[in-house]
Design a protein around this motif. Structure first.
Motif, PDB file in Angstrom:
ATOM      1  N   LEU A 166      -9.882  -2.246  -2.917  1.00 25.47           N
ATOM      2  CA  LEU A 166      -9.101  -1.454  -1.966  1.00 25.47           C
ATOM      3  C   LEU A 166      -9.882  -1.253  -0.667  1.00 25.47           C
ATOM      4  O   LEU A 166      -9.333  -1.392   0.432  1.00 25.47           O
ATOM      5  N   VAL A 200      -4.874   2.875   3.051  1.00 25.32           N
ATOM      6  CA  VAL A 200      -5.941   2.792   2.056  1.00 25.32           C
ATOM      7  C   VAL A 200      -6.601   4.157   1.884  1.00 25.32           C
ATOM      8  O   VAL A 200      -6.816   4.630   0.756  1.00 25.32           O
ATOM      9  N   LEU A 240       0.825  -1.212   0.000  1.00 29.95           N
ATOM     10  CA  LEU A 240       0.000   0.000   0.000  1.00 29.95           C
ATOM     11  C   LEU A 240       0.860   1.263   0.000  1.00 29.95           C
ATOM     12  O   LEU A 240       0.476   2.283  -0.572  1.00 29.95           O
TER      13      LEU A 240
END
Length: 458
Positions: free
Chosen positions: A352, A366, A326
């Motif tokens: 996601l 995220v 990420l």
């Protein structure tokens, strides 16, 4: 390691550029702290027999006379087995701090050990390399410093191979790569080691070892990927690595690793994918990356698709690596509308969002990626809402973690600015009540108040 985000978002009276500047300042500080943390990684590379592992080092403390005898036998022994056995005994002894201290006090011991690497006998080379890496991962500063003079010999040895840098003795290269990776973590490395490496042909050789294809040796690739990672973290001259094609090589390797996952060949994958992700992430933060054309080498939808294949693999097999993937996605999308477009065109927003419940660290990353997309403007926000994003953000506001909530507030602010209809939907879904629980939190008060005002004006 990402729990240091600080600062408040004050959208009232602030333009989008001001919000973006503040986000970039916070991320720059975070990246610096992250690189400093990544400079410590003592990884052992041993394949001791069970008997050796059980015996420990209590009975293997060697005195000066024994060390001298082993070195003499390794150099001048009449039989190959005798020479190898002497170095193997020395290597086991060097697992003990007491033996390490005695070894470095002996004049010429390090020079003798490095000299044995030039032997034309593979097993003798391997034992010498193992001795060196036993010393290189020592927790004693004096031992680590004693290894530094060996670095120039080590670089000469590694750089002296053929143009393909494919030694017939892969286990020797693996052990030497490990030893070099440990030396690169010394505090003296940026001044005493890394400039010598960058001034040699070794960086090109390292990148050749990481190029995907039939010649790729996983064990060797792992060790030199870590070497490359520590060099990049030190930021001595990363532009040079980019001009040598580091981004292109690592990008291709990322595609190859994702392909291995799809072919169900992912056993042990995390050993290589972790340093590869870190190398890419940190290279992408270089201010000059666009000036030397590095970013262009990664503008490929396949990079984003491959990264999501790996994220799904991590989710099932190795959740601890999700933040690494990420973080790379964050750095890809931070300043690149084209990567944000890839994220949308490949319908990857929902996958996601599915990562949000994994952990607070993952949630923050995220949400940061989604902020990168949202700040690109109204056209991008149209792809984020309507959809499941708003309900996910309302769920995040129920969290007690201030980092998660703060990043959720930032994303909501961007959505309200670029897609005012979102504010009305937020109010209809009891958004103000969700904000009230954070009104008394010192780190969030300003942002909560600003978001309430924006929602009511919208």
């Amino acid at each position: 390691m990402w729990n240091r985000r600080q600062g408040s978002l004050r959208p009232v009276g602030c333009g989008v550029e001001e919000l973006r500047r503040r986000r970039r300042e916070r991320e720059a500080a975070l990246r610096k702290a992250r690189r400093e943390q990544q400079l410590v990684s003592k990884r052992l590379l041993r394949d001791d027999t069970p008997e050796e592992a059980e015996s420990g080092c209590v009975d293997l403390i060697l005195g000066e006379a024994e060390i001298q005898q082993f070195l003499w036998s390794a150099q001048r022994g009449t039989e190959e087995k005798e020479r190898e056995g002497a170095l193997a005994s020395l290597r086991r002894g060097l697992q003990c701090p007491e033996t390490q201290q005695t070894f470095i006090r002996l004049e010429g011991s390090m020079r003798t050990l490095v000299g044995l690497l030039t032997s034309n006998q593979a097993l003798l080379q391997l034992e010498a390399a193992r001795c060196l890496h036993e010393l290189s991962h020592s927790e004693q500063s004096a031992v680590a410093e004693a290894c530094l003079p060996a670095t120039s010999y080590l670089l000469t040895y590694l750089s002296g191979h053929s143009s393909d840098f494919i030694s017939p003795h892969q286990t020797v290269l693996e052990a030497l790569g490990y030893a070099l990776s440990q030396l690169l973590q010394a505090k003296e490395a940026p001044e005493m080691i890394i400039p010598s490496i960058l001034g040699s042909t070794l960086p090109q050789h390292m990148l050749q070892l990481l190029h995907p294809g039939p010649k790729l040796n996983p064990g060797v690739a792992v060790e030199f990927a870590w070497c490359l990672h520590y060099i990049i973290c030190s930021q001595v001259n990363n532009v040079l690595l980019i001009t040598h094609g580091a981004l292109a090589t690592l990008g291709l390797l990322l595609l190859d690793l994702a392909g291995a996952v799809q072919r169900s060949e992912g056993a042990g994958l995390e050993l290589l994918v972790c340093p590869v992700l870190r190398c890419l992430s940190n290279l992408l933060t270089e201010p000059a990356v666009d000036a030397v054309g590095g970013q262009m080498e990664l503008r490929d939808e396949r990079v984003v698709a491959s990264l999501f294949i790996l994220l799904q693999f991590f989710l099932q097999k190795q959740p601890s690596l999700l933040p690494e993937g990420l973080w790379l996605l964050n750095n890809l999308t931070a300043n690149s509308p084209s990567f944000c477009t890839s994220l949308l065109s490949l319908d990857l927003i929902e996958p996601l969002l599915q990562l949000l419940p994994v952990s607070n660290v993952v949630s923050v990353l995220v949400l940061t990626v989604l902020c990168n997309v949202a700040e690109k403007g109204p056209a991008y926000c149209c792809h984020l809402w309507p959809g499941p994003l708003l309900s996910s953000l309302l769920d995040m506001l129920a969290f007690s973690d201030t980092e998660v909530v703060g990043q959720s507030l930032e994303l909501l602010q961007l959505l309200f600015l670029y897609r005012p209809e979102t504010a009305q939907a937020f109010l209809q879904q009891s958004g103000l009540q969700a904000l009230k629980r954070h009104e008394e939190e010192a780190q969030l008060q300003d942002r909560v108040q600003a978001l309430q005002q924006t929602a009511l004006r919208g």
